[in-house]
Design a protein around this motif. Structure first.
Motif, mmCIF file in Angstrom:
data_model
loop_
_atom_site.group_PDB
_atom_site.id
_atom_site.type_symbol
_atom_site.label_atom_id
_atom_site.label_comp_id
_atom_site.label_asym_id
_atom_site.label_seq_id
_atom_site.Cartn_x
_atom_site.Cartn_y
_atom_site.Cartn_z
ATOM 1 N N GLU A 1 43.016 -10.342 55.116
ATOM 2 C CA GLU A 1 43.587 -10.964 54.050
ATOM 3 C C GLU A 1 42.779 -11.782 52.903
ATOM 4 O O GLU A 1 43.142 -11.682 51.861
ATOM 5 N N THR A 2 41.519 -12.141 53.360
ATOM 6 C CA THR A 2 40.561 -12.778 52.303
ATOM 7 C C THR A 2 40.313 -11.653 51.429
ATOM 8 O O THR A 2 40.298 -11.739 50.027
ATOM 9 N N ALA A 3 39.779 -10.426 51.964
ATOM 10 C CA ALA A 3 39.654 -9.605 51.125
ATOM 11 C C ALA A 3 40.699 -9.061 50.018
ATOM 12 O O ALA A 3 40.821 -8.831 48.752
ATOM 13 N N LYS A 4 41.852 -9.169 50.666
ATOM 14 C CA LYS A 4 43.253 -8.608 49.905
ATOM 15 C C LYS A 4 43.284 -9.578 48.640
ATOM 16 O O LYS A 4 43.880 -9.160 47.532
ATOM 17 N N GLN A 5 43.196 -10.692 48.955
ATOM 18 C CA GLN A 5 43.247 -11.894 48.069
ATOM 19 C C GLN A 5 42.496 -11.723 46.937
ATOM 20 O O GLN A 5 42.454 -12.174 45.754
ATOM 21 N N GLN A 6 41.157 -11.151 46.979
ATOM 22 C CA GLN A 6 40.025 -11.214 46.056
ATOM 23 C C GLN A 6 40.429 -10.097 45.393
ATOM 24 O O GLN A 6 40.100 -10.196 44.096
ATOM 25 N N ILE A 7 41.315 -9.088 45.765
ATOM 26 C CA ILE A 7 41.608 -7.859 44.797
ATOM 27 C C ILE A 7 42.812 -8.231 44.039
ATOM 28 O O ILE A 7 42.641 -8.029 42.854
ATOM 29 N N LEU A 8 43.366 -9.198 44.544
ATOM 30 C CA LEU A 8 44.824 -9.587 43.657
ATOM 31 C C LEU A 8 44.054 -10.582 42.716
ATOM 32 O O LEU A 8 44.444 -10.674 41.377
ATOM 33 N N LEU A 9 42.981 -11.534 42.835
ATOM 34 C CA LEU A 9 42.385 -12.558 42.036
ATOM 35 C C LEU A 9 41.772 -11.779 40.766
ATOM 36 O O LEU A 9 42.066 -11.783 39.805
ATOM 37 N N TYR A 10 41.210 -10.490 41.297
ATOM 38 C CA TYR A 10 40.399 -9.586 40.129
ATOM 39 C C TYR A 10 41.528 -9.060 39.321
ATOM 40 O O TYR A 10 41.217 -8.973 38.058
ATOM 41 N N LEU A 11 42.655 -8.423 39.662
ATOM 42 C CA LEU A 11 43.670 -7.804 39.142
ATOM 43 C C LEU A 11 44.312 -9.097 38.321
ATOM 44 O O LEU A 11 44.273 -8.590 36.836
ATOM 45 N N LYS A 12 44.547 -10.218 38.592
ATOM 46 C CA LYS A 12 45.038 -11.018 37.886
ATOM 47 C C LYS A 12 44.249 -11.824 36.640
ATOM 48 O O LYS A 12 44.606 -11.907 35.505
ATOM 49 N N ALA B 1 34.738 -16.268 44.043
ATOM 50 C CA ALA B 1 34.062 -14.906 44.588
ATOM 51 C C ALA B 1 33.140 -15.290 45.595
ATOM 52 O O ALA B 1 32.781 -14.555 46.659
ATOM 53 N N VAL B 2 32.273 -16.409 45.030
ATOM 54 C CA VAL B 2 31.194 -16.650 45.966
ATOM 55 C C VAL B 2 31.594 -17.260 47.555
ATOM 56 O O VAL B 2 31.164 -16.751 48.642
ATOM 57 N N ALA B 3 32.509 -17.975 47.754
ATOM 58 C CA ALA B 3 33.032 -18.394 48.827
ATOM 59 C C ALA B 3 33.471 -17.326 49.652
ATOM 60 O O ALA B 3 33.447 -17.093 50.937
ATOM 61 N N ALA B 4 34.234 -16.340 49.041
ATOM 62 C CA ALA B 4 34.746 -15.332 49.766
ATOM 63 C C ALA B 4 33.933 -14.267 50.157
ATOM 64 O O ALA B 4 33.825 -13.820 51.374
ATOM 65 N N GLY B 5 32.694 -14.141 49.075
ATOM 66 C CA GLY B 5 31.594 -13.326 49.647
ATOM 67 C C GLY B 5 31.094 -14.088 50.897
ATOM 68 O O GLY B 5 30.434 -13.191 52.042
#
Length: 681
Positions: free
Chosen positions: A534-545, A338-342
């Motif tokens: 794409e980075t934002a989408k991956q963060q949503i998927l990581l949150y769901l998982k 989350a930090v790196a993506a932010g």
């Protein structure tokens, strides 16, 4: 009466009053000491005699079957009342003697005779059960059905069981040995019919498919498409092989006039969208009985050493992994922390704003450098217009004190009124207008500001300076409007903590993650930094998982349907649609659906969540079979057939489309009574 079996002769009865020595003497005098067992004949070489022996067994069977119920009373009467009533097998043998049919003499002929008896007894047993339970209640009717269901398996089980029991009898294994051999043979015999039944069923299905032709298949495909469209499933997303299976099943059902279950078709399609997931009958029908059987069988099977019995537990584990793999394929396993993506998204937003900020700064710099800034403005025109409009609208009392002071000082000449001071006061008025919470105050300040911007200037240079100022102000206004519409951009510019960025602006429930603001963020990224989308989408998927696995790693995580569904609903389809394609959203819905089917426990189900079913089953089997001579030999086959049946029915999902039951691999109950009737008692 004492019953003595004599090889080559058959059973003979003697009064209970005779001692064993007396019986031996009678036997020696009647049959001699030499063996009367005839020379074994080939079944083929003496086919006629074997046919006669078989016919004799078929005729004897009904009477001997009745002996299951009459012989106990006959024996008691003979023993305690002194009667001499023959037992059922003696009566049967005596009656059939009048036909002239040969008596079995060799071991082979006795096995043929017993096999014929068993085959004939099945029919008699079915008729008896149907008569007894004709008007029985629902529970008794179920018992009757279990005894008469699947005649082919009944006959095959009885024949194989009877032959095995008689073979054990020929080698003097005793009653318990004959029972064990008969039951084991019956299991093998009934199970052996399954491939044959499958082949016959397959031929019938292929013939129905051939008769339906291309038009029938096209109609079935159209029906399936209609069902899936109604469920929001794109038929083209299904693997071709799995779609073909469903088309064949629906085509045959339609040809035969059998209604199909649309909800089952839909669930099978949803499973097909999760790569590697294996549906079962219970999971696609959501039937309480099927789910109970499968779940309990899985718990039992996982404790066994048989790979076959472990099938259902392996499917559960496989499907858990398939759900995790599927969300990873969408991009969850490629996400940064989350930090790196932010940091990435914040920096991208700052880079997006940089050209806009530069344009505004350059425009204001041109205004600052312009020589017309010292040009005089028309003080009287400004003062008159501002006061007149305030009086007309009766808003003078709402003008803030500091703004009234500026107006008065310009009007009385206390402040030099040049193009430069006009720009400065415009900024002050703009700030006051934005800060006002009262509508009347905001309107009053706006009127003074409009009068200020409409004030004539006394030189062309001054006019050009003001025009450049207006251009700079317009650029700045557009920039700040974009910033105000995008809280994520505003946060990036003030350098808020990046570790909270994803939760605050993407997946959280706060007021900065509402649909409008998330939409603005997604639009900004799509236009100017698509890689960050794409980075934002991956963060949503990581949150769901992470929600689905409770933060556990892929290797040990258990996919929670409730947690995944809750997380997905919290984000909402409206926000998801800003980052995901329709196909990807359909995939997330399929994951949600399959995950819910995997853990669904309907009302009426009796799933043993405490894991006591396996222990209870083992204890019951041990008490039932373990105490018998050679009974341990039956425990393995009994468990295998029971759990194999559950596995077979669980995997026979296509039959669920029409509501048909799966193939049974267990020993039919109806095979047992004929076997018992042939045991040497």
């Amino acid at each position: 009466m004492k019953i003595i079996h004599i090889k080559g002769v058959g059973d003979r009865s003697f009064p209970d009053s005779m001692s064993n020595d007396e019986i031996k003497e009678v036997l020696r005098s009647k049959f001699g000491s030499a063996s009367h067992e005839p020379e074994e004949r080939s079944f083929i070489n003496d086919l006629g005699r074997n046919a006669g022996v078989a016919a004799r067994g078929a005729l004897e069977a009904p009477v001997e079957f009745a002996g299951l119920f009459t012989d106990p009373f006959t024996s008691l009467s003979n023993k305690y009342l002194g009667t001499d009533i023959p037992l059922s097998h003696e009566t049967a043998s005596g009656l059939v003697d009048y036909t002239g049919l040969p008596k079995p003499e060799s071991a082979q002929e006795r096995i043929v005779n017993t096999t014929a008896k068993m085959m004939s007894s099945v029919g008699g047993q079915s008729a008896l059960v149907n008569a007894l339970f004709k008007n029985a209640g629902p529970i008794a009717s179920k018992v009757a059905q279990s005894f008469t269901a699947n005649p082919t398996q009944q006959v095959a089980g009885a024949v194989a069981g009877g032959a095995s029991a008689q073979a054990a009898k020929e080698i003097d294994m005793g009653p318990w040995g004959q029972l064990v051999a008969g039951l084991a043979g019956g299991m093998a015999g009934s199970a052996a019919t399954i491939p044959i039944q499958g082949m016959v069923t397959g031929l019938a299905r292929n013939w129905a498919l051939y008769q339906a032709g291309k038009q029938g298949k096209d109609q079935a495909l159209a029906k399936i498409k209609s069902i899936l469209d109604g469920g929001g499933i794109d038929i083209t997303s299904m693997p071709a092989s799995e779609l073909d299976d469903i088309v064949r099943e629906v085509t045959i059902a339609t040809k035969r006039g059998i209604p199909i279950k649309a909800d089952v078709v839909k669930r099978i399609a949803q499973y097909s969208q999760v790569s590697g997931a294996i549906p079962t009958t219970g999971r696609v029908t959501l039937d309480p009985k099927s789910i109970t059987t499968e779940k309990n069988a899985a718990k039992y099977g996982v404790n066994s050493s048989s790979g076959r019995l472990q099938t259902l537990s392996k499917i559960e584990n496989n499907n858990n992994a398939a759900l995790i793999d599927d969300i990873n394929r969408l991009g969850a396993d490629q996400a940064d922390d989350a930090v790196a993506a932010g940091v990435k998204i914040k920096n991208a937003l700052i880079d997006i704003d940089q050209p806009r900020s530069s344009l505004v700064n350059e425009a204001y710099q041109r205004v600052k450098d312009h020589s017309g800034r010292s040009a005089q403005m028309d003080t009287r025109a400004f003062s008159q217009k501002a006061n007149d409009i305030l009086d007309k609208e009766q808003l003078g009392t709402f003008l803030p004190t500091e703004i009234r002071t500026i107006l008065n000082r310009i009007s009385d000449g206390t402040i030099p009124f040049t193009a430069n001071t006009m720009m400065q006061y415009d900024k002050i008025l703009s700030k006051a207008q934005r800060a006002a919470t009262d509508g009347n105050v905001r309107t009053a300040v706006g009127m003074v500001r409009n009068a200020l911007n409409d004030t004539p200037v006394h030189s062309s240079a001054g006019r050009r300076a003001i025009n450049q100022y207006q251009e700079a102000r317009t650029l700045a206004k557009k920039r700040f409007e974009l910033i105000e519409k995008n809280p994520a951009l505003e946060s990036s510019l003030v350098d808020d903590a990046p570790d909270k960025f994803v939760n605050t602006f993407l997946v959280g429930q706060g007021n900065k993650a509402n649909v409008r603001d998330v939409t603005q963020l997604a639009s900004e990224l799509r236009r100017n930094a698509p890689e960050m989308l794409e980075t934002a989408k991956q963060q949503i998927l990581l949150y769901l998982k992470n929600k689905a696995l409770g933060g556990a790693t892929d290797e040990v995580g258990k996919f929670s349907s409730s947690n995944f569904t809750k997380a997905l609903n919290n984000i909402g389809l409206a926000k998801l649609s800003k980052f995901f394609t329709k196909k990807e959203i359909a995939q997330l819905k399929a994951i949600r659906a399959v995950a819910s089917y995997e853990t669904f426990q309907p009302r009426g189900a009796a799933i043993n969540n405490s894991n006591t079913a396996s222990a209870a089953s083992r204890i019951a089997q041990s008490q039932t079979l373990g105490g018998l001579p050679l009974g341990q030999l039956l425990q393995g086959p009994a468990r295998f057939t029971t759990e194999s049946r559950a596995a077979n029915e669980a995997l026979n999902i296509l039959s669920s489309i029409t509501g048909k039951q799966g193939t049974s691999a267990a020993l039919p109950l109806g095979s047992i009574l004929p076997i018992l009737s042939g045991i040497d008692r």
